[in-house]
Design an enzyme around this catalytic site. Structure first.
Site: not given
Length: 389
Positions: A100, A283
């Site tokens: 992430d 992201d």
């Protein structure tokens, strides 16, 4: 559709031709199986992203360097979530972690957690000879009420064949049901260390650099489309030039808030500009393409999409009627093609892969699975190129 592991990992002895062979450089192929019971939800994906950044729900009021490591990614839930296997401890236990770039903590389920799902692989500190207690605690909570907490420790972490020693890890002693029902065992944050839950903690990438495990402070990200076989790959210390076409475009990063922030100079559909510039976050941990409310509304109108009142949009299921969504970053343009503009199909109704994010803009997996990105933590900057067909 949902995808799960169906066979053990197979290690290759060398990198592909586009990625030079390197010490500890390995690739692992993992076949995927389809679970027909899964039904994707754009609304849930949007709410998860907004909760992550503590926003309210909308509408609710190549060539590598001398040292590199490669981690294959499993394309789970039809491009909804990607995870890679990481080995922690001595002897090592394999954990499925969400890589992430929108966060910076490394945390996962442990045997200390009574609320963690039994379907998760749990790290047992008593079984690792390299485990060391830290004495500090951690806690994460999100805007939707989901949360996790536990203790800090250190242990060895094997990331794509690169052995990080004494990596700070966060062991969950409690997690809410939102995490307990996820297929992943935890999270590996690739954001900057200024946003770690406990200040002063080095991220895995920090340690890859400081321990001399990679000779360049970069990692290349390829998120495979299910239509092209799924999967994906992270390469730490380098990138794979076979995964993209053309040359890489350098885009400066604003990391003042700890994220991989970029400026989108313009948004176009069919050659027509539909928005001026806005700031966005790259992201890998967010599924959808989130746009500022005004930009999302203009994009939706251009596609004849209707507002569902919850931040998502209904869009035609006929991709031949959709032109690519084109973003300008740096000196180049990058597309989200028509097939990626449809996220969810429900009978004759389709839900778009873009959504309204309030004042938040995120170039999530809908963008990233169509564009290869090399993240450079030191400068900081990213380099982007369209993925190869």
């Amino acid at each position: 559709m949902k995808f799960t592991l169906i066979s053990s990992c197979v290690a290759l002895a060398a990198m592909t031709l586009a990625v030079e062979a390197a010490p500890n450089g390995k690739k692992i192929n993992i076949p995927l199986a389809k679970n027909n019971s899964y039904k994707p939800s754009a609304k849930n994906a949007l709410n998860k992203a907004l909760a992550k950044y503590n926003r309210r729900k909308v509408g609710s009021g190549g060539i590598t360097t001398e040292a590199s490591g490669s981690v294959p990614m499993v394309d789970y839930e039809n491009d909804v979530e990607y995870y890679g296997e990481v080995t922690v401890g001595t002897p090592g236990i394999k954990l499925k972690l969400d890589f992430d770039t929108g966060s910076s903590d490394m945390w996962f389920a442990s045997t200390l957690c009574s609320s963690c799902s039994n379907s998760h692989t749990k790290y047992d500190p008593k079984k690792s000879s390299t485990y060391a207690a830290d004495g500090r605690t951690w806690s994460i909570s999100y805007g939707d009420g989901s949360s996790a907490s536990g203790i800090l420790a250190t242990d060895n972490v094997n990331l794509g064949g690169l052995l990080i020693k004494k990596q700070t890890i966060e062991l969950a002693k409690r997690e809410s049901s939102a995490f307990a029902t996820d297929v992943i065992d935890g999270l590996l944050g690739l954001g900057f260390n200024t946003i770690t839950t406990v200040r002063g903690v080095k991220t895995p990438v920090d340690n890859l650099i400081s321990q001399g495990l990679i000779s360049r402070p970069i990692f290349g990200v390829y998120l495979g489309k299910q239509s092209n076989g799924g999967g994906g790959e992270y390469i730490f210390g380098g990138y794979d030039s076979s995964k993209f076409k053309g040359s890489l475009t350098t885009v400066p990063i604003d990391n003042s808030e700890g994220f991989w922030g970029v400026t989108v100079k313009s948004t176009k559909i069919g050659g027509t500009t539909v928005s001026a510039s806005f700031d966005a976050i790259l992201d890998t941990g967010t599924t959808l393409l989130l746009l500022p409310d005004d930009v999302a509304a203009k994009v939706a109108r251009s596609y004849g999409a209707s507002d569902n009142g919850d931040g998502t949009y209904s869009i035609t299921c006929d991709t031949s009627k959709l032109q690519p969504l084109v973003f300008t970053l740096g000196s180049s343009t990058f597309e989200v093609p028509s097939d990626s503009l449809i996220f969810e199909k429900d009978g004759n109704k389709c839900i778009a892969g873009f959504a309204a994010g309030g004042d938040l803009a995120i170039l999530g997996d809908v963008f990233l699975k169509n564009n290869y990105v090399v993240f450079n933590q030191e400068v900081p900057e990213v380099q982007i190129a369209p993925v190869a067909n």
